[in-house]
Design a protein around this motif. Structure first.
Motif, short mmCIF file in Angstrom:
data_model
loop_
_atom_site.label_atom_id
_atom_site.label_comp_id
_atom_site.label_asym_id
_atom_site.label_seq_id
_atom_site.Cartn_x
_atom_site.Cartn_y
_atom_site.Cartn_z
N GLY A 110 28.45 -9.13 -11.43
CA GLY A 110 27.31 -8.99 -10.54
C GLY A 110 26.93 -10.31 -9.91
N ARG A 111 27.04 -11.39 -10.68
CA ARG A 111 26.74 -12.72 -10.15
C ARG A 111 27.68 -13.08 -9.00
NH1 ARG A 111 22.92 -16.64 -9.45
NH2 ARG A 111 23.79 -18.74 -9.67
N VAL A 112 28.96 -12.77 -9.13
CA VAL A 112 29.95 -13.16 -8.12
C VAL A 112 29.94 -12.20 -6.93
CG1 VAL A 112 32.41 -13.47 -7.68
CG2 VAL A 112 31.41 -14.33 -9.79
N LEU A 113 29.87 -10.90 -7.20
CA LEU A 113 29.99 -9.90 -6.13
C LEU A 113 28.69 -9.63 -5.40
CD1 LEU A 113 32.36 -7.29 -7.79
CD2 LEU A 113 32.91 -8.92 -5.99
N GLY A 114 27.56 -9.93 -6.02
CA GLY A 114 26.29 -9.68 -5.37
C GLY A 114 25.66 -8.37 -5.80
N PRO A 115 24.39 -8.15 -5.45
CA PRO A 115 23.65 -7.00 -5.97
C PRO A 115 24.14 -5.64 -5.49
CG PRO A 115 22.35 -8.19 -4.34
CD PRO A 115 23.54 -9.04 -4.63
N GLY A 116 24.56 -5.54 -4.22
CA GLY A 116 25.00 -4.25 -3.69
C GLY A 116 26.25 -3.74 -4.39
N PHE A 117 27.30 -4.56 -4.37
CA PHE A 117 28.54 -4.17 -5.05
C PHE A 117 28.35 -4.19 -6.56
CE2 PHE A 117 32.71 -3.81 -2.75
CZ PHE A 117 32.13 -3.27 -1.62
N GLY A 118 27.44 -5.03 -7.04
CA GLY A 118 27.16 -5.04 -8.47
C GLY A 118 26.60 -3.71 -8.94
N PHE A 119 25.69 -3.14 -8.17
CA PHE A 119 25.14 -1.84 -8.55
C PHE A 119 26.22 -0.77 -8.62
CE2 PHE A 119 23.32 2.29 -7.68
CZ PHE A 119 22.21 2.33 -8.51
N VAL A 120 27.07 -0.73 -7.61
CA VAL A 120 28.14 0.26 -7.60
C VAL A 120 29.12 0.00 -8.74
CG1 VAL A 120 30.00 1.26 -6.23
CG2 VAL A 120 27.88 0.59 -5.13
N LEU A 121 29.44 -1.27 -8.99
CA LEU A 121 30.36 -1.60 -10.07
C LEU A 121 29.82 -1.12 -11.42
CD1 LEU A 121 32.81 -3.05 -11.29
CD2 LEU A 121 31.44 -5.16 -11.30
N GLY A 122 28.55 -1.38 -11.71
CA GLY A 122 27.99 -0.94 -12.96
C GLY A 122 28.03 0.57 -13.12
N SER A 123 27.70 1.29 -12.06
CA SER A 123 27.67 2.75 -12.12
C SER A 123 29.07 3.32 -12.29
CB SER A 123 27.02 3.31 -10.86
OG SER A 123 25.70 2.86 -10.72
N VAL A 124 30.03 2.81 -11.51
CA VAL A 124 31.39 3.33 -11.58
C VAL A 124 32.03 2.99 -12.93
CG1 VAL A 124 33.70 3.14 -10.57
CG2 VAL A 124 31.70 3.30 -9.09
#
Length: 288
Positions: A110-124
């Motif tokens: 999340g730190r590297v990719l940012g909040p938008g992609f971080g949210f999707v990453l966590g969910s997926v």
């Protein structure tokens, strides 16, 4: 010359994240405000509807982020790889005193990719791990939302393009420690409303005043999950401090090679004059 920055949020990304977060808050909290005689005071029946609403909202976040930042399929591919790694890490500790190594990976990603992609990453990642471990149930969409918020929070931490080294690791460790407890507390809210009539002191009472139910919920958290959340938080801190620096460098190197922010080349409105070189602007990155 500048260092790699997390993917920035544009107006469409912000709108998509606000929408999915509002849906999530409503899904977690509405039983607290339902009448005692209502048939909709548990999460067991609304989970399929929440899951059906969550999937298109996640796609909307990805599309909005790509539209705002001009990212390409390489970014989506990196997202898939990190989700697969996170899903593979979860079974290594799940079920053992809350020791779940995937949480530290979500913090760093999340730190590297940012909040938008971080949210999707966590969910997926949570969705993939549920399929991998057989943990599919009414809790799954709520886990997806909670992990999305957990990873998004890491992308919202300050100093994404300035803070490096030990100070950054300490900040990420502190966030991981606090957010691990927050994740457990939010997920307890989902499971707690299913335990009606278990005990007058800690169980959910449909139709009771909100402040009374919140007192019962606090007692429930202290009695059932504090130790579990402590194990998750401690492991997140240990892994972040010991291997976080190496993984952060690897993630940022992969981000640069994926060319998340493409080189920009342009000419003046009338093109270059005879004998002049074209006017170009380049986006470059410094090595770490």
């Amino acid at each position: 010359m500048r260092t790699t920055r997390p993917v920035r949020l544009g107006p469409r990304s912000v709108a998509a994240l606000v929408l999915v977060s509002l849906v999530g808050l409503l899904a977690f909290c509405w039983p607290l405000f339902a009448d005692a005689g209502s048939a909709v005071t548990s999460h067991a029946g609304d989970a399929p509807w929440l899951f059906a609403a969550l999937l298109p909202l996640l796609v909307a976040v990805v599309v909005a982020t790509i539209a705002d930042c001009g990212m390409d399929a390489k970014a989506v591919a990196m997202l898939g790889v990190l989700a697969a790694v996170g899903a593979a890490l979860r079974p290594l500790g799940a079920g053992t005193a809350g020791l779940e190594p995937m949480f530290f990976l979500m913090v760093l990603s999340g730190r590297v990719l940012g909040p938008g992609f971080g949210f999707v990453l966590g969910s997926v990642t949570m969705f993939a791990s549920a399929l991998l471990t057989g943990g599919v149930g009414p809790w799954m969409p709520f886990q997806m939302l909670s992990m999305g918020w957990f990873t998004m929070g890491a992308g919202l931490l300050p100093g994404p393009d300035r803070l490096r080294g030990r100070a950054e690791l300490l900040m990420l460790s502190a966030y991981g420690f606090v957010a691990a407890f927050a994740y457990g507390t939010v997920m307890n809210l989902q499971g707690w409303v299913l335990l009606q009539g278990l005990s007058s002191g800690i169980s959910f009472e449909p139709g009771a005043p909100v402040h009374e139910n919140l007192v019962r919920f606090l007692a429930y958290v202290l009695a059932t999950s504090l130790g579990w959340d402590l194990g998750r938080a401690a492991l997140t801190v240990v892994l972040t401090v010991t291997v976080g620096g190496t993984l952060l460098r690897a993630l940022r190197r992969a981000t640069r090679r994926a060319n998340f922010e493409a080189q920009v080349t342009f000419e003046g409105p009338e093109g270059p004059s005879r004998g002049e070189a074209p006017h170009r602007t380049y986006v470059t990155y410094e090595a770490e």
